[in-house]
Enzyme design. Structure first.
Site, PDB file in Angstrom:
ATOM      1  N   MET A   1      -7.386  10.492  29.514  1.00 44.72           N
ATOM      2  CA  MET A   1      -8.018  10.446  28.198  1.00 44.72           C
ATOM      3  C   MET A   1      -8.578   9.060  27.885  1.00 44.72           C
ATOM      4  O   MET A   1      -8.281   8.452  26.854  1.00 44.72           O
ATOM      5  CB  MET A   1      -7.018  10.880  27.124  1.00 44.72           C
ATOM      6  CG  MET A   1      -6.394  12.236  27.382  1.00 44.72           C
ATOM      7  SD  MET A   1      -7.634  13.558  27.550  1.00 44.72           S
ATOM      8  CE  MET A   1      -8.216  13.666  25.864  1.00 44.72           C
TER       9      MET A   1
ATOM     10  N   HIS B   1     -12.882  19.761  33.553  1.00 40.12           N
ATOM     11  CA  HIS B   1     -13.124  19.910  32.111  1.00 40.12           C
ATOM     12  C   HIS B   1     -12.843  21.349  31.701  1.00 40.12           C
ATOM     13  O   HIS B   1     -13.307  22.286  32.369  1.00 40.12           O
ATOM     14  CB  HIS B   1     -14.571  19.545  31.777  1.00 40.12           C
ATOM     15  CG  HIS B   1     -14.876  19.640  30.323  1.00 40.12           C
ATOM     16  ND1 HIS B   1     -14.393  18.738  29.403  1.00 40.12           N
ATOM     17  CD2 HIS B   1     -15.604  20.547  29.607  1.00 40.12           C
ATOM     18  CE1 HIS B   1     -14.813  19.073  28.190  1.00 40.12           C
ATOM     19  NE2 HIS B   1     -15.550  20.162  28.295  1.00 40.12           N
TER      20      HIS B   1
ATOM     21  N   ASN C   1     -13.925  15.103  37.964  1.00 41.89           N
ATOM     22  CA  ASN C   1     -13.158  15.406  36.756  1.00 41.89           C
ATOM     23  C   ASN C   1     -13.083  16.921  36.580  1.00 41.89           C
ATOM     24  O   ASN C   1     -13.970  17.652  37.012  1.00 41.89           O
ATOM     25  CB  ASN C   1     -13.844  14.773  35.538  1.00 41.89           C
ATOM     26  CG  ASN C   1     -13.109  15.067  34.242  1.00 41.89           C
ATOM     27  OD1 ASN C   1     -11.914  14.822  34.120  1.00 41.89           O
ATOM     28  ND2 ASN C   1     -13.820  15.604  33.255  1.00 41.89           N
TER      29      ASN C   1
END
Length: 217
Positions: free
Chosen positions: A92, A111, A109
């Site tokens: 984060m 998501h 990443n």
């Protein structure tokens, strides 16, 4: 042959981190999870990584005056650990453009939405508010702009009548655990390549549409 060394960056419980660690424990998986790094000393995922005998490092973002100095410290740790590839797994922190450009093509990443829809936070709540019937998750390369990098793999789930953010999120998370290790395999085996800002996946290019695209096998 030596496997590429992967760093997993976390800020919380490390659910997707564990899916990567478990996948990498299989003999035929093409990477080694070399280190887990957290920007939060209290992150539960650190204990889970240690229980799996994975080295951990803490870089507390509160100890740094700005994002650039934090990213410099992170980059130094990655160099110290001889990391080849970075996976963000519930990390984060927004990374600086300089850092993401340096690691472009070597940092991915996960998501919890079907990008380009629902970038940012609270994706499940927003999906329910918008009344979409299909939701899901995306693995993508990281770029300076948040949640817009070239897409490697996606998985879709139905949105059911009566869903809450929690029930929908659990259904999506189960797919995250499938596609993140699969996408990491594709990239590190050289089967998912960046071409003109898009991802081309070799043997899956001509396959028919599926719930997981490309298929996670």
């Amino acid at each position: 042959m030596t496997k590429p060394r992967v760093a997993v960056l976390i800020s919380g419980r490390g659910s997707n981190m564990m899916s990567l660690i478990e996948a990498a424990s299989e003999p035929g998986y093409p990477v080694e999870i070399a280190v887990v790094i957290s920007n939060r000393p209290e992150a539960h995922g650190l204990a889970r990584a240690q229980a799996a005998n994975i080295p951990t490092r803490i870089i507390d973002h509160k100890a740094y005056a700005d994002r650039a100095s934090f990213d410099a410290a992170l980059d130094a740790v990655l160099a110290d650990e001889q990391v080849d590839f970075v996976c963000l797994a519930g990390f984060m922190r927004l990374l600086t453009a300089e850092f993401t450009r340096k690691w472009y093509g070597r940092m991915i990443n996960i998501h919890p939405a079907l990008l380009p829809s629902f970038k940012g936070l609270h994706t499940h709540e927003r999906a329910l508010e918008e009344g979409v019937r299909i939701h899901g998750c995306t693995v993508h390369f990281v770029t300076p702009e948040m949640d817009v990098g070239p897409i490697i793999m996606q998985a879709a789930v139905p949105v059911l009548d009566g869903d809450t953010p929690e029930t929908l999120g659990a259904r999506v998370l189960a797919q995250e655990h499938v596609i993140y290790p699969a996408a990491l395999r594709l990239v590190t085996e050289g089967r998912a390549a960046l071409r003109d800002g898009r991802v081309v996946v070799d043997e899956f290019e001509l396959m028919p549409p599926a719930l997981v695209v490309p298929p996670a096998f």
